[in-house]
Design a protein around this motif. Structure first.
Motif, PDB file in Angstrom:
ATOM      1  N   GLY A 155     -18.999  47.290 -39.631  1.00  0.00           N
ATOM      2  CA  GLY A 155     -17.954  46.962 -40.604  1.00  0.00           C
ATOM      3  C   GLY A 155     -17.693  45.471 -40.667  1.00  0.00           C
ATOM      4  O   GLY A 155     -16.563  45.014 -40.816  1.00  0.00           O
ATOM      5  N   PHE A 157     -17.587  42.612 -42.481  1.00  0.00           N
ATOM      6  CA  PHE A 157     -17.571  41.934 -43.771  1.00  0.00           C
ATOM      7  C   PHE A 157     -16.387  40.994 -43.841  1.00  0.00           C
ATOM      8  O   PHE A 157     -15.308  41.321 -43.381  1.00  0.00           O
ATOM      9  CB  PHE A 157     -17.564  42.955 -44.902  1.00  0.00           C
ATOM     10  N   TYR A 158     -16.626  39.835 -44.445  1.00  0.00           N
ATOM     11  CA  TYR A 158     -15.606  38.793 -44.342  1.00  0.00           C
ATOM     12  C   TYR A 158     -14.511  38.905 -45.409  1.00  0.00           C
ATOM     13  O   TYR A 158     -14.690  39.538 -46.442  1.00  0.00           O
ATOM     14  CB  TYR A 158     -16.280  37.422 -44.388  1.00  0.00           C
ATOM     15  N   THR A 159     -13.384  38.277 -45.132  1.00  0.00           N
ATOM     16  CA  THR A 159     -12.241  38.279 -46.043  1.00  0.00           C
ATOM     17  C   THR A 159     -12.365  37.092 -46.999  1.00  0.00           C
ATOM     18  O   THR A 159     -12.554  35.966 -46.531  1.00  0.00           O
ATOM     19  CB  THR A 159     -10.931  38.096 -45.232  1.00  0.00           C
ATOM     20  N   CYS A 173      -8.495  39.640 -33.051  1.00  0.00           N
ATOM     21  CA  CYS A 173      -9.313  40.326 -32.040  1.00  0.00           C
ATOM     22  C   CYS A 173     -10.570  40.963 -32.637  1.00  0.00           C
ATOM     23  O   CYS A 173     -11.269  41.720 -31.953  1.00  0.00           O
ATOM     24  CB  CYS A 173      -8.460  41.364 -31.319  1.00  0.00           C
ATOM     25  N   CYS A 174     -10.843  40.712 -33.918  1.00  0.00           N
ATOM     26  CA  CYS A 174     -12.129  41.119 -34.525  1.00  0.00           C
ATOM     27  C   CYS A 174     -12.500  39.988 -35.479  1.00  0.00           C
ATOM     28  O   CYS A 174     -12.643  40.176 -36.675  1.00  0.00           O
ATOM     29  CB  CYS A 174     -12.019  42.472 -35.220  1.00  0.00           C
ATOM     30  N   ALA A 175     -12.667  38.816 -34.889  1.00  0.00           N
ATOM     31  CA  ALA A 175     -12.715  37.569 -35.660  1.00  0.00           C
ATOM     32  C   ALA A 175     -14.032  37.330 -36.383  1.00  0.00           C
ATOM     33  O   ALA A 175     -14.089  36.493 -37.285  1.00  0.00           O
ATOM     34  CB  ALA A 175     -12.421  36.404 -34.724  1.00  0.00           C
ATOM     35  N   GLY A 176     -15.101  38.030 -36.014  1.00  0.00           N
ATOM     36  CA  GLY A 176     -16.402  37.714 -36.631  1.00  0.00           C
ATOM     37  C   GLY A 176     -16.701  36.247 -36.386  1.00  0.00           C
ATOM     38  O   GLY A 176     -16.679  35.771 -35.245  1.00  0.00           O
ATOM     39  N   ASN A 180     -13.500  33.483 -39.860  1.00  0.00           N
ATOM     40  CA  ASN A 180     -13.140  33.231 -41.257  1.00  0.00           C
ATOM     41  C   ASN A 180     -11.640  33.345 -41.541  1.00  0.00           C
ATOM     42  O   ASN A 180     -11.064  32.553 -42.287  1.00  0.00           O
ATOM     43  CB  ASN A 180     -13.930  34.258 -42.068  1.00  0.00           C
ATOM     44  N   LEU A 200     -16.820  41.144 -31.281  1.00  0.00           N
ATOM     45  CA  LEU A 200     -17.769  42.011 -30.580  1.00  0.00           C
ATOM     46  C   LEU A 200     -19.083  41.308 -30.234  1.00  0.00           C
ATOM     47  O   LEU A 200     -19.587  41.438 -29.117  1.00  0.00           O
ATOM     48  CB  LEU A 200     -18.036  43.232 -31.472  1.00  0.00           C
ATOM     49  N   PHE A 251     -15.328  39.933 -26.862  1.00  0.00           N
ATOM     50  CA  PHE A 251     -14.445  40.985 -26.343  1.00  0.00           C
ATOM     51  C   PHE A 251     -14.532  42.204 -27.257  1.00  0.00           C
ATOM     52  O   PHE A 251     -14.406  42.094 -28.474  1.00  0.00           O
ATOM     53  CB  PHE A 251     -12.999  40.451 -26.318  1.00  0.00           C
ATOM     54  N   ASP A 252     -14.775  43.354 -26.659  1.00  0.00           N
ATOM     55  CA  ASP A 252     -14.816  44.591 -27.441  1.00  0.00           C
ATOM     56  C   ASP A 252     -13.405  45.198 -27.409  1.00  0.00           C
ATOM     57  O   ASP A 252     -12.996  45.782 -26.400  1.00  0.00           O
ATOM     58  CB  ASP A 252     -15.854  45.541 -26.819  1.00  0.00           C
ATOM     59  N   PHE A 253     -12.701  45.063 -28.496  1.00  0.00           N
ATOM     60  CA  PHE A 253     -11.284  45.435 -28.518  1.00  0.00           C
ATOM     61  C   PHE A 253     -11.073  46.938 -28.319  1.00  0.00           C
ATOM     62  O   PHE A 253     -10.007  47.381 -27.915  1.00  0.00           O
ATOM     63  CB  PHE A 253     -10.667  44.990 -29.854  1.00  0.00           C
ATOM     64  N   ASN A 278      -8.576  41.359 -40.007  1.00  0.00           N
ATOM     65  CA  ASN A 278      -9.190  42.208 -41.033  1.00  0.00           C
ATOM     66  C   ASN A 278     -10.151  43.089 -40.254  1.00  0.00           C
ATOM     67  O   ASN A 278     -11.275  42.690 -39.962  1.00  0.00           O
ATOM     68  CB  ASN A 278      -9.923  41.355 -42.076  1.00  0.00           C
TER      69      ASN A 278
END
Ligand SMILES: C[S@@+](CC[C@H](N)C(=O)[O-])C[C@H]1O[C@@H](n2cnc3c(N)ncnc32)[C@H](O)[C@@H]1O
Length: 546
Positions: free
Chosen positions: A33, A35-37, A66-69, A72, A88, A114-116, A148
């Motif tokens: 999942g 995909f950027y904002t 905590c899911c920063a990719g 962005n 991740l 970090f895997d949230f 996001n």
């Protein structure tokens, strides 16, 4: 060029280089999942945070994506000492570190893998300062989980050798019993649930579809996830990377320092320009979990299997997006019959079925209301005779009325032979008699024809509905000047006559006959006006929530 716009463009160029150049392959992105904002919504979300927590919010609050990719969402934030970014994939962490070397306003020590949904908050991976905040009830109240989250669920994966992701996480195993595995299959739900349980008292500022508020699948989630909605907005889902479809994505600021159940959320609604640079506020939309009985339950109250049908309704689910699949026909296809999608229209329920069709056609579906459900109305509709007539006339001339006189008796001609100068007598005078109030019924279900008051009166036709009848009559009259006109033709047959069909059997959208085209335009415009008259009643009588 405005400073903001300039920053935006530099970032988009940077982002293209690092994020779209295939660092993380597309299929892996889909699975996670990732995909950027769009920057336009990143900026707006930060404005909403500032409006909620005050202009100095970045001095007062800690922010953790905590899911920063590749970071962005954090673009544009100013106080790097209070920002934490984890994600991740190590590759994405490396990109963030590279961005820092190129001037991104983040602190290298605060960026980590970090895997949230699996990792321990007190592991060595987590920066010491963040561990301190997580452990302290007071500091947690100053923590904003700004995300996001990934959108993926195992139902769309686990195919073609791809591993299933969502139901393998520790968070899924821990909470699917209380929250329900259907809701927990969605990765974004797992982010919500872990934040709520393990970071209690913090704020969740998150992008997401509104389904956690509206869907019945989220009933258990809502009973457990107690939060206060502070502020938020909705924008078009299709503006997001890799998202198709006309539906809203929301940004919600939720205080988890609360014990109330989320029932209703009113979001500001924003539209955007094509280049995704400017946004405009276009209104407000309430998303609600308080869903009454559906229009399908109402429909059952006027089913009539005992009387002679004058046509058939193809019946579908209650949502706005299925409106195009509900229509009237003289000969329902076997496939519809097999699926139980056919209901008889008779003298006893033709008014209710017309209301049913009219309320589902006069409100246009758009990206904001697409998933809204039609409801069981209040009783007020029953007393409004003008509404009945308006809906009946609207339905008689609507394109979803596909009644035909080609191989069946057409009971739906609204005029007499004299009015349209037909060359032969019609096989049925049902509709013109009905409109003249000459057809009675003793069925107590149909107030329209059985009420004493109505028995002795003609149907009251409003000026706007009369304009539709007049435009329709002109069209019929023109058709009956054709040498090969079928006296029993319906509106659908007349359209077919002038517009013809393409090689695949689909009716053409227009006709080369200029007179017909003009008459059709007048009819459509009169019908639109009538629809506008019906529309407010759709909400007033509770067929749709505002
Ligand atoms: C929708 S993207 C958002 C990326 C970026 N924050 C933005 O807003 O443009 C979601 C990110 O979550 C990451 N992710 C997926 N599962 C994760 C997990 N269990 N823990 C941490 N991050 C995860 C994905 O790799 C992806 O980068």
């Amino acid at each position: 060029m405005l400073e903001e716009e300039l920053k935006n463009r530099i970032w988009q160029r940077y982002f293209k280089k690092y994020d779209c150049a295939g660092i993380v392959p597309q299929d892996v992105r889909e699975r996670k999942g990732a995909f950027y904002t769009p920057q336009i919504w990143v900026e707006l979300s930060q404005k909403y945070l500032a409006n909620t927590f005050g202009v100095n919010w970045q001095e007062e609050y800690y922010i953790w994506d905590c899911c920063a990719g590749t970071g962005n969402l954090l673009n544009g934030l100013s106080n790097k000492y209070k920002i934490f970014a984890s994600t991740l994939d190590q590759q994405d962490v490396d990109v963030m570190r590279d961005r820092i070397r190129n001037g991104a306003n983040l602190l290298e020590n605060h960026v980590f893998q970090f895997d949230f949904l699996n990792d321990d908050f007190f592991s060595e991976k987590v920066p010491e300062k963040l561990r301190e905040i997580i452990a302290d009830e007071k500091l947690r109240q100053k923590l904003i989980i700004y995300i996001n989250p990934p959108y993926s669920e195992p139902s769309s994966y686990g195919k073609g050798g791809k591993p299933q992701v969502a139901n393998l996480t520790k968070t899924f195993k821990r909470f699917s019993g209380t929250i329900g595995s259907e809701a927990m299959q969605e990765l974004f739900t797992q982010f919500f649930v872990r934040t709520f349980n393990d970071l209690s008292g913090s704020t969740l500022a998150t992008f997401s579809k509104p389904k956690f508020i509206t869907s019945q699948k989220y009933d258990k989630f809502r009973q457990n996830f107690k939060a206060k909605f502070l502020k938020g907005f909705a924008c078009k889902a299709e503006t997001f990377d890799n998202v198709d479809g006309k539906f809203p994505i929301g940004f919600y600021i939720l205080s988890l320092n609360n014990t109330s159940v989320l029932k209703k959320i009113a979001l500001d609604v924003y539209d955007n320009d094509k280049a995704l640079i400017k946004y405009t506020k276009i209104g407000k939309k309430t998303f609600s979990s308080v869903i009454g009985k559906s229009i399908g339950e109402w429909r059952k109250t006027f089913y009539d299997i005992d009387s002679e049908p004058i046509g058939y309704a193809i019946i579908v689910g209650p949502s706005m997006q299925s409106n195009n699949n509900t229509f009237f026909t003289s000969a329902p296809a076997l496939s519809y019959q097999k699926k139980g999608m056919v209901a008889n229209i008779t003298a006893n329920n033709v008014v209710e079925f017309s209301i049913y069709l009219a309320v589902r056609q006069c409100v246009e579906a758009n990206w904001i209301n697409d998933k809204d459900n039609y409801l069981y109305p209040s009783n007020k509709w029953a007393k409004d005779k003008e509404f009945h007539t308006n809906c009946l006339i609207y339905t008689l001339f609507h394109s979803q009325n596909r009644i035909s006189g080609n191989n069946n008796i057409n009971h739906w001609i609204p005029f007499t032979e004299y009015e349209v100068d037909a060359k032969e007598e019609f096989a049925s005078h049902f509709m013109s008699n009905f409109l003249a109030g000459k057809i009675k019924s003793d069925n107590p279900k149909t107030l329209f024809v059985s009420s004493e008051q109505h028995r002795n009166t003609e149907i009251v036709v409003t000026h706007t509905a009369q304009a539709v009848l007049n435009a329709g009559r002109e069209l019929w009259r023109y058709y009956h000047t054709m040498a090969d006109a079928n006296p029993n033709a319906s509106l659908y047959d007349i359209k077919e006559y002038f517009q013809g069909r393409d090689k695949n059997g689909k009716m053409n959208a227009s006709s080369s006959d200029q007179v017909y085209t003009k008459l059709m335009e007048s009819l459509k415009s009169a019908l639109w006006n009538l629809g506008e008259l019906i529309k407010p009643k759709v909400y007033e009588y509770g067929f749709l929530d505002e």
